[in-house]
Design a protein around this motif. Structure first.
Motif, PDB file in Angstrom:
ATOM      1  N   ALA A 134       1.491  -1.207   0.017  1.00 61.33           N
ATOM      2  CA  ALA A 134      -0.366   0.556  -0.174  1.00 61.33           C
ATOM      3  C   ALA A 134       0.606   1.643   0.017  1.00 61.33           C
ATOM      4  O   ALA A 134       2.242   1.173   1.139  1.00 61.33           O
ATOM      5  N   ASN A 135       0.865   2.102  -1.724  1.00 61.06           N
ATOM      6  CA  ASN A 135       1.301   3.383  -1.128  1.00 61.06           C
ATOM      7  C   ASN A 135       2.756   3.216  -1.533  1.00 61.06           C
ATOM      8  O   ASN A 135       3.618   4.106  -1.211  1.00 61.06           O
ATOM      9  N   ARG A 136       3.085   2.103  -2.036  1.00 59.39           N
ATOM     10  CA  ARG A 136       4.736   1.588  -2.287  1.00 59.39           C
ATOM     11  C   ARG A 136       4.953   1.882  -3.722  1.00 59.39           C
ATOM     12  O   ARG A 136       5.775   1.019  -3.767  1.00 59.39           O
ATOM     13  N   ASP A 137       3.900   2.460  -4.773  1.00 61.67           N
ATOM     14  CA  ASP A 137       3.356   2.351  -6.117  1.00 61.67           C
ATOM     15  C   ASP A 137       4.963   2.712  -6.061  1.00 61.67           C
ATOM     16  O   ASP A 137       5.441   1.739  -7.392  1.00 61.67           O
ATOM     17  N   ASP A 138       5.956   4.038  -6.157  1.00 58.63           N
ATOM     18  CA  ASP A 138       7.020   4.037  -6.368  1.00 58.63           C
ATOM     19  C   ASP A 138       8.384   2.677  -6.253  1.00 58.63           C
ATOM     20  O   ASP A 138       9.281   2.850  -7.440  1.00 58.63           O
ATOM     21  N   LEU A 139       8.317   2.463  -5.582  1.00 55.25           N
ATOM     22  CA  LEU A 139       8.696   1.567  -4.558  1.00 55.25           C
ATOM     23  C   LEU A 139       8.749  -0.215  -5.413  1.00 55.25           C
ATOM     24  O   LEU A 139       9.670  -0.657  -6.501  1.00 55.25           O
ATOM     25  N   LEU A 140       7.467  -0.163  -5.795  1.00 57.97           N
ATOM     26  CA  LEU A 140       7.389  -1.699  -6.954  1.00 57.97           C
ATOM     27  C   LEU A 140       7.450  -1.388  -8.012  1.00 57.97           C
ATOM     28  O   LEU A 140       8.059  -2.131  -9.008  1.00 57.97           O
ATOM     29  N   ARG A 141       7.288   0.157  -8.956  1.00 56.11           N
ATOM     30  CA  ARG A 141       7.968   0.344 -10.569  1.00 56.11           C
ATOM     31  C   ARG A 141       9.163   0.258  -9.963  1.00 56.11           C
ATOM     32  O   ARG A 141      10.092  -0.578 -10.859  1.00 56.11           O
ATOM     33  N   ALA A 142      10.262   1.074  -8.880  1.00 58.05           N
ATOM     34  CA  ALA A 142      11.897   0.833  -9.201  1.00 58.05           C
ATOM     35  C   ALA A 142      12.652  -0.857  -9.035  1.00 58.05           C
ATOM     36  O   ALA A 142      13.433  -1.270  -9.816  1.00 58.05           O
ATOM     37  N   ARG A 143      11.501  -1.420  -8.761  1.00 56.78           N
ATOM     38  CA  ARG A 143      12.151  -3.393  -8.017  1.00 56.78           C
ATOM     39  C   ARG A 143      12.397  -3.423 -10.012  1.00 56.78           C
ATOM     40  O   ARG A 143      12.387  -4.554  -9.976  1.00 56.78           O
ATOM     41  N   LEU A 144      10.288  -3.134 -10.711  1.00 58.78           N
ATOM     42  CA  LEU A 144      10.031  -4.248 -11.992  1.00 58.78           C
ATOM     43  C   LEU A 144      11.586  -3.810 -12.891  1.00 58.78           C
ATOM     44  O   LEU A 144      11.972  -4.277 -13.531  1.00 58.78           O
ATOM     45  N   LEU A 145      11.441  -2.562 -12.085  1.00 57.25           N
ATOM     46  CA  LEU A 145      12.797  -1.589 -13.571  1.00 57.25           C
ATOM     47  C   LEU A 145      13.865  -2.523 -13.849  1.00 57.25           C
ATOM     48  O   LEU A 145      14.404  -2.804 -14.306  1.00 57.25           O
ATOM     49  N   SER A 146      14.421  -2.826 -12.536  1.00 58.59           N
ATOM     50  CA  SER A 146      15.531  -3.506 -11.921  1.00 58.59           C
ATOM     51  C   SER A 146      15.476  -4.562 -12.402  1.00 58.59           C
ATOM     52  O   SER A 146      16.981  -4.919 -12.860  1.00 58.59           O
ATOM     53  N   GLU A 147      14.584  -5.453 -13.009  1.00 54.96           N
ATOM     54  CA  GLU A 147      14.521  -7.009 -13.261  1.00 54.96           C
ATOM     55  C   GLU A 147      14.550  -6.846 -15.018  1.00 54.96           C
ATOM     56  O   GLU A 147      13.437  -6.484 -14.964  1.00 54.96           O
ATOM     57  N   PRO A 148      15.829  -6.879 -16.188  1.00 52.72           N
ATOM     58  CA  PRO A 148      15.559  -6.809 -16.920  1.00 52.72           C
ATOM     59  C   PRO A 148      14.722  -7.509 -18.177  1.00 52.72           C
ATOM     60  O   PRO A 148      14.009  -7.109 -19.111  1.00 52.72           O
ATOM     61  N   ARG A 149      14.505  -8.858 -16.952  1.00 51.52           N
ATOM     62  CA  ARG A 149      13.228  -9.908 -17.819  1.00 51.52           C
ATOM     63  C   ARG A 149      11.502  -8.723 -18.025  1.00 51.52           C
ATOM     64  O   ARG A 149      11.290  -8.638 -18.698  1.00 51.52           O
ATOM     65  N   TYR A 150      11.836  -7.839 -17.312  1.00 51.74           N
ATOM     66  CA  TYR A 150      10.400  -7.530 -16.379  1.00 51.74           C
ATOM     67  C   TYR A 150       9.957  -6.633 -18.221  1.00 51.74           C
ATOM     68  O   TYR A 150       9.126  -6.285 -18.456  1.00 51.74           O
ATOM     69  N   ARG A 151      10.837  -5.969 -18.351  1.00 55.28           N
ATOM     70  CA  ARG A 151      11.518  -4.940 -19.668  1.00 55.28           C
ATOM     71  C   ARG A 151      10.346  -5.360 -20.694  1.00 55.28           C
ATOM     72  O   ARG A 151       9.925  -5.376 -21.150  1.00 55.28           O
ATOM     73  N   GLU A 152      10.809  -6.989 -20.975  1.00 52.95           N
ATOM     74  CA  GLU A 152      10.850  -6.646 -22.318  1.00 52.95           C
ATOM     75  C   GLU A 152       9.480  -7.898 -21.972  1.00 52.95           C
ATOM     76  O   GLU A 152       8.033  -7.837 -23.107  1.00 52.95           O
ATOM     77  N   LEU A 153       8.786  -8.497 -20.536  1.00 55.77           N
ATOM     78  CA  LEU A 153       7.687  -9.026 -21.018  1.00 55.77           C
ATOM     79  C   LEU A 153       6.448  -7.721 -20.716  1.00 55.77           C
ATOM     80  O   LEU A 153       5.131  -7.910 -20.958  1.00 55.77           O
ATOM     81  N   PHE A 154       6.571  -6.774 -19.877  1.00 54.42           N
ATOM     82  CA  PHE A 154       5.677  -5.765 -19.328  1.00 54.42           C
ATOM     83  C   PHE A 154       5.230  -4.720 -21.171  1.00 54.42           C
ATOM     84  O   PHE A 154       4.268  -4.829 -21.379  1.00 54.42           O
ATOM     85  N   THR A 155       6.564  -5.063 -21.789  1.00 52.32           N
ATOM     86  CA  THR A 155       6.156  -4.323 -23.595  1.00 52.32           C
ATOM     87  C   THR A 155       5.081  -5.450 -24.104  1.00 52.32           C
ATOM     88  O   THR A 155       4.150  -4.855 -24.606  1.00 52.32           O
ATOM     89  N   ALA A 156       5.060  -6.454 -23.702  1.00 51.49           N
ATOM     90  CA  ALA A 156       4.641  -7.563 -24.697  1.00 51.49           C
ATOM     91  C   ALA A 156       3.358  -7.325 -24.249  1.00 51.49           C
ATOM     92  O   ALA A 156       2.772  -7.655 -25.112  1.00 51.49           O
ATOM     93  N   ALA A 157       3.159  -7.606 -22.977  1.00 52.44           N
ATOM     94  CA  ALA A 157       1.442  -7.686 -21.950  1.00 52.44           C
ATOM     95  C   ALA A 157       0.984  -6.100 -22.412  1.00 52.44           C
ATOM     96  O   ALA A 157       0.084  -6.141 -22.391  1.00 52.44           O
ATOM     97  N   PHE A 158       1.818  -5.610 -22.173  1.00 52.96           N
ATOM     98  CA  PHE A 158       0.937  -3.575 -22.877  1.00 52.96           C
ATOM     99  C   PHE A 158       1.964  -2.913 -22.970  1.00 52.96           C
ATOM    100  O   PHE A 158       1.971  -2.327 -23.040  1.00 52.96           O
TER     101      PHE A 158
END
Length: 350
Positions: A134-158
């Motif tokens: 809760a109220n940690r959207d920025d923290l979650l975004r930073a964590r997701l961006l720190s994982e290279p795999r997510y850059r490809e996965l989020f781009t493909a999904a959205f």
């Protein structure tokens, strides 16, 4: 009439039956998704990664899969699970299998129909704290961006979003993954029941036991048709009194007639999902049978379907054999649902 509509009518018509014709399961369409979040393979794959990722928890120590384990049909093995801060959840973890077809998604909330909204509950809920974001959207975004795999996965999904790393998209992807968790490959579905399981099925469907009053239909739950606008909740006599925290549907409606009423969960894979009941208070299926054979505990709102019955040792064994026949072993090994972070990624079918 389209396939979804025909199947919906079939599911509704079979709500009081214990067995579904093979044609219903053969024609079972993908779990319906909202127009704003159509299920795609890319979104489901992103959801699978997120489902197993401890980065979604405040202290990076639990994930969705901590409470919903593939080996246990996406439930767990404890009465009440533990969240990121060590606090215990309020109710037993329900299996997520076939949840995309459910009319309601929790033990007693009649208005929570949406897997996207449900995914946000453990993410940001604070009573109790589960993932604690809760109220940690920025923290979650930073964590997701720190994982290279997510850059490809989020781009493909959205693909149409320049900045897809949002809490809402995380919930959308988790919901898409959950809609793929479909289980219809048990011995029951393959018509390969043992003699004991056949006898157990006959008992299960019998008027004497009345099990299908609450556990009918293709999903063995009267609350598992997403097209049924009348969510089904019952007081199964688990308690003689229902103190705060155990009031069930009454906690939301304030109606005294709703005291102790909970959703009848699906019995698919039930042999894997111990302990049982909303509070995990019954350790084994044998204890569950004993509870219903006694007729539960007296309560003003106890369901008339909970009336008690006598069971011989042979009948009890037959019922347990039938419950075993609802186990979908392929689900437990399906690589499409497995932990993608384990380093054991396998092609589908291996």
């Amino acid at each position: 009439m389209n396939l979804l509509a025909r199947t919906a009518l079939s599911l509704f018509a079979l709500a009081a039956c214990g067995r579904a014709p093979p044609s219903v399961l053969a024609e079972l369409p993908p779990a319906p998704a909202p127009e704003v979040n159509p299920t795609t393979p890319e979104k489901a794959e992103l959801g699978r990664h997120l489902f197993y990722d401890v980065r979604l928890s405040q202290q990076r120590n639990v994930s969705c899969a901590s409470c919903h384990q593939q080996a246990h049909a996406f439930s767990d093995t404890v009465s009440l699970s533990v969240g990121t801060t060590g606090a215990r959840t309020a109710r037993n973890s329900m299996s997520l299998v076939n949840s995309g077809y459910a009319a309601t998604l929790t033990w007693f909330n009649p208005i929570l129909h949406d897997l996207e909204a449900q995914a946000l509950v453990p993410l940001v809920g604070e009573a109790p704290i589960e993932l604690g974001m809760a109220n940690r959207d920025d923290l979650l975004r930073a964590r997701l961006l720190s994982e290279p795999r997510y850059r490809e996965l989020f781009t493909a999904a959205f693909p149409d979003q320049a900045e897809p790393y949002t809490m809402q998209n995380v919930a959308a992807a988790l919901a898409s993954f959950q809609r793929t968790l479909v289980s219809t490959r048990a011995p029951y579905d393959q018509h390969t029941l043992s003699d004991a399981a056949q006898q157990g099925l006959a008992l299960f469907e019998s008027e004497r036991l009345g099990c299908t009053s609450c556990h009918g239909g293709v999903f063995f739950s009267s609350a598992m048709s997403a097209q049924d606008a009348r969510p089904h909740f019952e007081n199964n006599g688990l308690r003689a009194d229902y103190p705060p925290g155990h009031e069930g549907l009454r906690e939301l409606t304030g109606n005294a007639n709703d005291l102790g009423k909970y959703k009848p969960p699906s019995l698919r894979n039930v042999a894997l999902t111990a302990p049982y009941m909303h509070d995990g208070s019954l350790a084994t299926l044998d204890e569950v049978l004993e509870h219903y054979a006694r007729g539960g505990l007296p309560s003003a709102t106890r369901s008339p379907h909970v009336k008690g019955f006598a069971l011989s040792a042979e009948e009890r064994a037959s019922l347990l054999a039938f419950f075993d026949s609802l186990t979908d072993e392929a689900l437990l090994r399906d690589p499409r649902f497995a932990d993608p972070w384990s380093g054991l990624q396998l092609a589908v079918g291996q």
